[in-house]
Write a protein that holds these residues in place. Structure first.
Motif, PDB file in Angstrom:
ATOM      1  N   THR A  34      -4.297  -0.346  -4.386  1.00  0.00           N
ATOM      2  CA  THR A  34      -3.336  -1.341  -3.482  1.00  0.00           C
ATOM      3  C   THR A  34      -3.729  -2.189  -2.766  1.00  0.00           C
ATOM      4  OG1 THR A  34      -2.378   0.170  -2.235  1.00  0.00           O
ATOM      5  CG2 THR A  34      -1.225  -0.190  -4.506  1.00  0.00           C
ATOM      6  N   LEU A  35      -3.559  -3.206  -2.411  1.00  0.00           N
ATOM      7  CA  LEU A  35      -3.832  -4.142  -1.248  1.00  0.00           C
ATOM      8  C   LEU A  35      -2.558  -4.464  -0.401  1.00  0.00           C
ATOM      9  CD1 LEU A  35      -5.585  -6.290   0.286  1.00  0.00           C
ATOM     10  CD2 LEU A  35      -4.958  -7.899  -1.264  1.00  0.00           C
ATOM     11  N   SER A  36      -2.530  -3.778   0.673  1.00  0.00           N
ATOM     12  CA  SER A  36      -1.112  -4.094   1.698  1.00  0.00           C
ATOM     13  C   SER A  36      -1.264  -5.295   2.628  1.00  0.00           C
ATOM     14  CB  SER A  36      -1.160  -2.997   2.546  1.00  0.00           C
ATOM     15  OG  SER A  36      -0.982  -1.485   1.647  1.00  0.00           O
ATOM     16  N   VAL A  37      -0.172  -6.123   2.300  1.00  0.00           N
ATOM     17  CA  VAL A  37      -0.217  -7.402   3.203  1.00  0.00           C
ATOM     18  C   VAL A  37       1.199  -7.557   3.685  1.00  0.00           C
ATOM     19  CG1 VAL A  37      -1.914  -8.574   2.053  1.00  0.00           C
ATOM     20  CG2 VAL A  37       0.274  -8.586   0.960  1.00  0.00           C
ATOM     21  N   PRO A  38       1.445  -8.178   4.588  1.00  0.00           N
ATOM     22  CA  PRO A  38       2.866  -8.334   5.371  1.00  0.00           C
ATOM     23  C   PRO A  38       3.626  -9.555   4.454  1.00  0.00           C
ATOM     24  CG  PRO A  38       1.080  -9.196   6.798  1.00  0.00           C
ATOM     25  CD  PRO A  38       0.336  -8.737   5.764  1.00  0.00           C
ATOM     26  N   GLY A  39       4.692  -9.477   4.324  1.00  0.00           N
ATOM     27  CA  GLY A  39       5.674 -10.318   3.516  1.00  0.00           C
ATOM     28  C   GLY A  39       6.794 -10.626   4.197  1.00  0.00           C
ATOM     29  N   GLY A  95       4.270 -14.638   1.387  1.00  0.00           N
ATOM     30  CA  GLY A  95       3.244 -13.909   2.239  1.00  0.00           C
ATOM     31  C   GLY A  95       1.827 -14.660   2.286  1.00  0.00           C
ATOM     32  N   GLU A  96       1.128 -14.544   2.818  1.00  0.00           N
ATOM     33  CA  GLU A  96      -0.310 -15.083   3.112  1.00  0.00           C
ATOM     34  C   GLU A  96      -1.461 -14.241   2.698  1.00  0.00           C
ATOM     35  OE1 GLU A  96      -0.894 -17.569   6.229  1.00  0.00           O
ATOM     36  OE2 GLU A  96       0.731 -18.865   5.927  1.00  0.00           O
ATOM     37  N   LEU A  97      -2.540 -14.458   2.056  1.00  0.00           N
ATOM     38  CA  LEU A  97      -3.719 -13.662   1.711  1.00  0.00           C
ATOM     39  C   LEU A  97      -5.081 -14.404   2.251  1.00  0.00           C
ATOM     40  CD1 LEU A  97      -3.102 -13.299  -2.245  1.00  0.00           C
ATOM     41  CD2 LEU A  97      -2.566 -11.746  -0.405  1.00  0.00           C
ATOM     42  N   ALA A  98      -5.713 -13.233   2.791  1.00  0.00           N
ATOM     43  CA  ALA A  98      -6.995 -13.952   3.475  1.00  0.00           C
ATOM     44  C   ALA A  98      -7.836 -14.187   2.473  1.00  0.00           C
ATOM     45  CB  ALA A  98      -7.606 -12.895   4.453  1.00  0.00           C
ATOM     46  N   GLU A  99      -8.978 -14.966   2.541  1.00  0.00           N
ATOM     47  CA  GLU A  99      -9.728 -15.363   1.541  1.00  0.00           C
ATOM     48  C   GLU A  99     -10.691 -14.449   0.786  1.00  0.00           C
ATOM     49  OE1 GLU A  99     -14.261 -17.883   1.406  1.00  0.00           O
ATOM     50  OE2 GLU A  99     -12.794 -18.469   3.181  1.00  0.00           O
ATOM     51  N   SER A 100     -10.790 -13.482   1.489  1.00  0.00           N
ATOM     52  CA  SER A 100     -11.459 -11.934   0.810  1.00  0.00           C
ATOM     53  C   SER A 100     -10.400 -11.229  -0.111  1.00  0.00           C
ATOM     54  CB  SER A 100     -12.123 -10.799   1.761  1.00  0.00           C
ATOM     55  OG  SER A 100     -10.861 -10.664   2.748  1.00  0.00           O
ATOM     56  N   GLU A 110       4.965  -3.630  -4.893  1.00  0.00           N
ATOM     57  CA  GLU A 110       6.057  -2.930  -4.360  1.00  0.00           C
ATOM     58  C   GLU A 110       6.247  -3.072  -3.074  1.00  0.00           C
ATOM     59  OE1 GLU A 110       6.041   1.503  -3.337  1.00  0.00           O
ATOM     60  OE2 GLU A 110       6.746   1.391  -5.235  1.00  0.00           O
ATOM     61  N   ALA A 111       7.300  -3.772  -2.489  1.00  0.00           N
ATOM     62  CA  ALA A 111       7.650  -4.189  -0.976  1.00  0.00           C
ATOM     63  C   ALA A 111       8.501  -2.975  -0.456  1.00  0.00           C
ATOM     64  CB  ALA A 111       8.353  -5.351  -1.118  1.00  0.00           C
ATOM     65  N   LYS A 112       8.419  -2.521   0.766  1.00  0.00           N
ATOM     66  CA  LYS A 112       9.107  -1.733   1.600  1.00  0.00           C
ATOM     67  C   LYS A 112       9.574  -2.348   2.564  1.00  0.00           C
ATOM     68  CE  LYS A 112       5.588   2.010   0.293  1.00  0.00           C
ATOM     69  NZ  LYS A 112       4.626   1.113  -0.170  1.00  0.00           N
ATOM     70  N   LEU A 113      10.925  -2.130   2.706  1.00  0.00           N
ATOM     71  CA  LEU A 113      11.698  -2.927   3.701  1.00  0.00           C
ATOM     72  C   LEU A 113      11.963  -1.614   4.762  1.00  0.00           C
ATOM     73  CD1 LEU A 113      13.374  -5.121   4.440  1.00  0.00           C
ATOM     74  CD2 LEU A 113      15.383  -4.258   3.337  1.00  0.00           C
ATOM     75  N   LYS A 114      11.839  -1.846   5.936  1.00  0.00           N
ATOM     76  CA  LYS A 114      12.219  -0.816   6.965  1.00  0.00           C
ATOM     77  C   LYS A 114      13.831  -0.413   6.777  1.00  0.00           C
ATOM     78  CE  LYS A 114      11.470   0.235  11.785  1.00  0.00           C
ATOM     79  NZ  LYS A 114      11.091  -0.091  13.174  1.00  0.00           N
ATOM     80  N   HIS A 142      11.507  -8.932   7.086  1.00  0.00           N
ATOM     81  CA  HIS A 142      10.141  -8.840   6.908  1.00  0.00           C
ATOM     82  C   HIS A 142       9.489  -7.512   5.823  1.00  0.00           C
ATOM     83  CE1 HIS A 142       9.860 -11.413   9.950  1.00  0.00           C
ATOM     84  NE2 HIS A 142       8.696 -11.916   9.770  1.00  0.00           N
ATOM     85  N   VAL A 143       8.693  -7.621   4.962  1.00  0.00           N
ATOM     86  CA  VAL A 143       8.560  -6.367   4.344  1.00  0.00           C
ATOM     87  C   VAL A 143       6.863  -5.985   4.163  1.00  0.00           C
ATOM     88  CG1 VAL A 143      10.528  -6.422   2.602  1.00  0.00           C
ATOM     89  CG2 VAL A 143       8.302  -7.707   2.394  1.00  0.00           C
ATOM     90  N   ASP A 144       6.751  -4.821   3.848  1.00  0.00           N
ATOM     91  CA  ASP A 144       5.224  -4.321   3.823  1.00  0.00           C
ATOM     92  C   ASP A 144       5.171  -4.414   2.285  1.00  0.00           C
ATOM     93  OD1 ASP A 144       4.721  -3.972   6.435  1.00  0.00           O
ATOM     94  OD2 ASP A 144       5.380  -2.019   6.256  1.00  0.00           O
ATOM     95  N   THR A 145       4.245  -5.195   1.825  1.00  0.00           N
ATOM     96  CA  THR A 145       3.865  -5.410   0.317  1.00  0.00           C
ATOM     97  C   THR A 145       2.655  -4.910  -0.128  1.00  0.00           C
ATOM     98  OG1 THR A 145       5.124  -7.451   0.481  1.00  0.00           O
ATOM     99  CG2 THR A 145       4.027  -7.331  -1.560  1.00  0.00           C
ATOM    100  N   ASP A 146       2.843  -3.986  -1.128  1.00  0.00           N
ATOM    101  CA  ASP A 146       1.743  -3.698  -1.682  1.00  0.00           C
ATOM    102  C   ASP A 146       1.326  -4.090  -3.046  1.00  0.00           C
ATOM    103  OD1 ASP A 146       1.127  -1.703   0.330  1.00  0.00           O
ATOM    104  OD2 ASP A 146       2.336  -0.150  -0.498  1.00  0.00           O
ATOM    105  N   ILE A 147       0.216  -4.559  -3.131  1.00  0.00           N
ATOM    106  CA  ILE A 147      -0.074  -5.367  -4.525  1.00  0.00           C
ATOM    107  C   ILE A 147      -0.800  -4.324  -5.222  1.00  0.00           C
ATOM    108  CG2 ILE A 147      -1.051  -7.349  -5.648  1.00  0.00           C
ATOM    109  CD1 ILE A 147      -0.728  -8.948  -2.850  1.00  0.00           C
ATOM    110  N   LEU A 148      -0.607  -4.204  -6.488  1.00  0.00           N
ATOM    111  CA  LEU A 148      -1.163  -3.390  -7.318  1.00  0.00           C
ATOM    112  C   LEU A 148      -2.629  -3.828  -7.895  1.00  0.00           C
ATOM    113  CD1 LEU A 148      -1.526  -0.234  -8.486  1.00  0.00           C
ATOM    114  CD2 LEU A 148      -0.224  -1.250 -10.630  1.00  0.00           C
TER     115      LEU A 148
END
Length: 412
Positions: free
Chosen positions: A48-53, A240-245, A257-261, A308-314
């Motif tokens: 997974t790739l974890s990014v803020p959302g 959300g936003e993704l860096a170039e890489s 899968e987004a995790k809400l506190k 705000h959520v922590d988003t894991d992209i599979l």
């Protein structure tokens, strides 16, 4: 005599050290001492790739009033008001009764036909020819590795068929959901047009415009080119936003899968992925993404725009694949223990994360590996600590000859 034996022993040790030190060609056999080993097991591996959302309104719904159609007689809402779908927004006095009547009648006829077409598409979505059409869009590997035997061939074919069927069913379900959403929108527009026509027929000069969606009134403007009212829909999406890489790794329709506190976990998929950067001035570019999700009614009540959520992209997923620790892989090789020998094996890595690496070829479940990999091992015999709790005492006599057992004791 003791001094002589001690001196002789010291000389023998020094000679052995010198021989090993000068043995650049590896002609002297070594014995690898493996203090701890692990067995390869089958596991599910997610990469997974974890990014803020952030939760934001799915869209802004504009409501227009052409100045030639009439003038506002009464505004029934204010900015910030929460409105339901079908709620009254404003009333306007028509400039031309006959023209407005014709426009509303034509709009009702068109919307009725569009709703009927969507209903027909929904009824046909589960038919066999439609399923065949979806199967053509399923991505499958062009080639697969040649299995070692017929049983593996059957298993690979069955797994490929099952994956294809699952992807086809998923595409069908997504298509059905999109059609049902479109039908609901058409029915809402149809109901609103019918109410406007009924109001016009009743009053002879006034039409009440209703809200096309549930949400919050964001702004109210004067009639003209701008929408007279803008409504932020109540339906939320994850942005959300993704860096170039990171953008290079992500594709549309990837699972998230987004995790809400202190809130529910939300599952969904990437629906929009920007091809143009938000900004690239003097630093790495960033790209916007948008993801939809499904939530139960009680969960939806807990969610508000701005959370705000922590988003894991599979990025990749391996089901019940032979799995090792990433640290056990050096380059594309692992040290493997078999038949009393320790040797390197070339492997291909699939999905991996900080704790797991799925092996796609080169290693099978049940194989034994040193727990700690390294280039200090040699392709030579190995010995390990005696672990009686891991021995099968009922068959040990068949596994070792007395000669081999004595050699093992001497090695230890």
């Amino acid at each position: 005599m003791k001094k002589r034996l001690l001196a002789l022993g010291l000389v023998l040790v020094l000679v052995n050290i010198a021989i090993l030190f000068l043995d650049d060609e590896g002609r002297v056999g070594r014995t690898n001492f493996i203090n701890k080993w692990e067995q390869v097991t089958a596991q599910d591996v997610k990469e997974t790739l974890s990014v803020p959302g952030e939760l934001t309104s799915a869209n802004e719904v504009p409501v227009y009033l052409d100045s030639e159609s009439g003038s506002v007689s009464e505004m029934l809402v204010e900015p910030g008001d929460a409105v339901e779908e079908g709620a009254d927004l404003f009333t306007y006095k028509v400039a031309d009764y006959a023209k407005t009547y014709r426009e509303l009648t034509a709009s009702i006829t068109s919307l009725d036909e569009q709703a009927a077409a969507v209903e027909q598409a929904i009824s046909e979505a589960g038919e066999s020819d439609m399923a065949a059409a979806f199967s053509e869009d399923v991505s499958v590997p062009e080639t697969i590795d040649e299995p070692e035997n017929e049983e593996n061939t059957d298993q690979a074919t069955e797994a490929l068929q099952q994956a294809t069927e699952e992807q086809t069913a998923q595409l069908q379900e997504q298509y059905r959901i999109s059609l049902e959403k479109e039908l609901a929108e058409k029915n809402a527009e149809l109901a609103a047009a019918e109410e406007q026509l009924a109001g016009l027929e009743e009053t002879g000069e006034y039409v009440t415009v209703t809200s096309p969606a549930a949400g919050t009134v964001e702004a109210i403007n004067e009639p003209g080119n701008k929408p007279i009212i803008t409504i932020k829909s109540r339906e939320l999406v994850i942005t959300g936003e993704l860096a170039e890489s990171e953008r290079k790794q992500v594709q549309n329709a990837m699972t998230i899968e987004a995790k809400l506190k202190d809130g529910p976990a939300l599952e969904g998929e990437i629906t929009e992925l920007a091809e143009q950067p938000v900004s690239d001035a003097g630093k790495e570019s960033t790209y916007k993404f948008e993801a939809s999700y499904l939530a139960e009614d009680d969960q939806a009540d807990e969610l508000l725009a701005g959370y705000h959520v922590d988003t894991d992209i599979l990025l990749a997923y391996a089901s019940q694949a032979p799995t090792v620790k990433p640290a056990q892989v050096e380059g594309d090789q692992v040290w493997r223990m078999a038949n009393g020998q320790l040797f390197t094996t070339k492997v291909d890595i699939g999905a991996q994360n900080d704790n797991q690496a799925a092996i796609t070829s080169g290693l099978e479940t049940g194989a034994f590996l040193p727990a700690n990999q390294g280039d200090y091992y040699q392709n030579e015999p190995f010995v390990t600590p005696w672990k009686p709790q891991q021995m099968n005492w009922s068959t040990w006599r068949d596994s070792f000859t007395s000669y081999e057992f004595l050699l093992g004791l001497l090695d230890h």
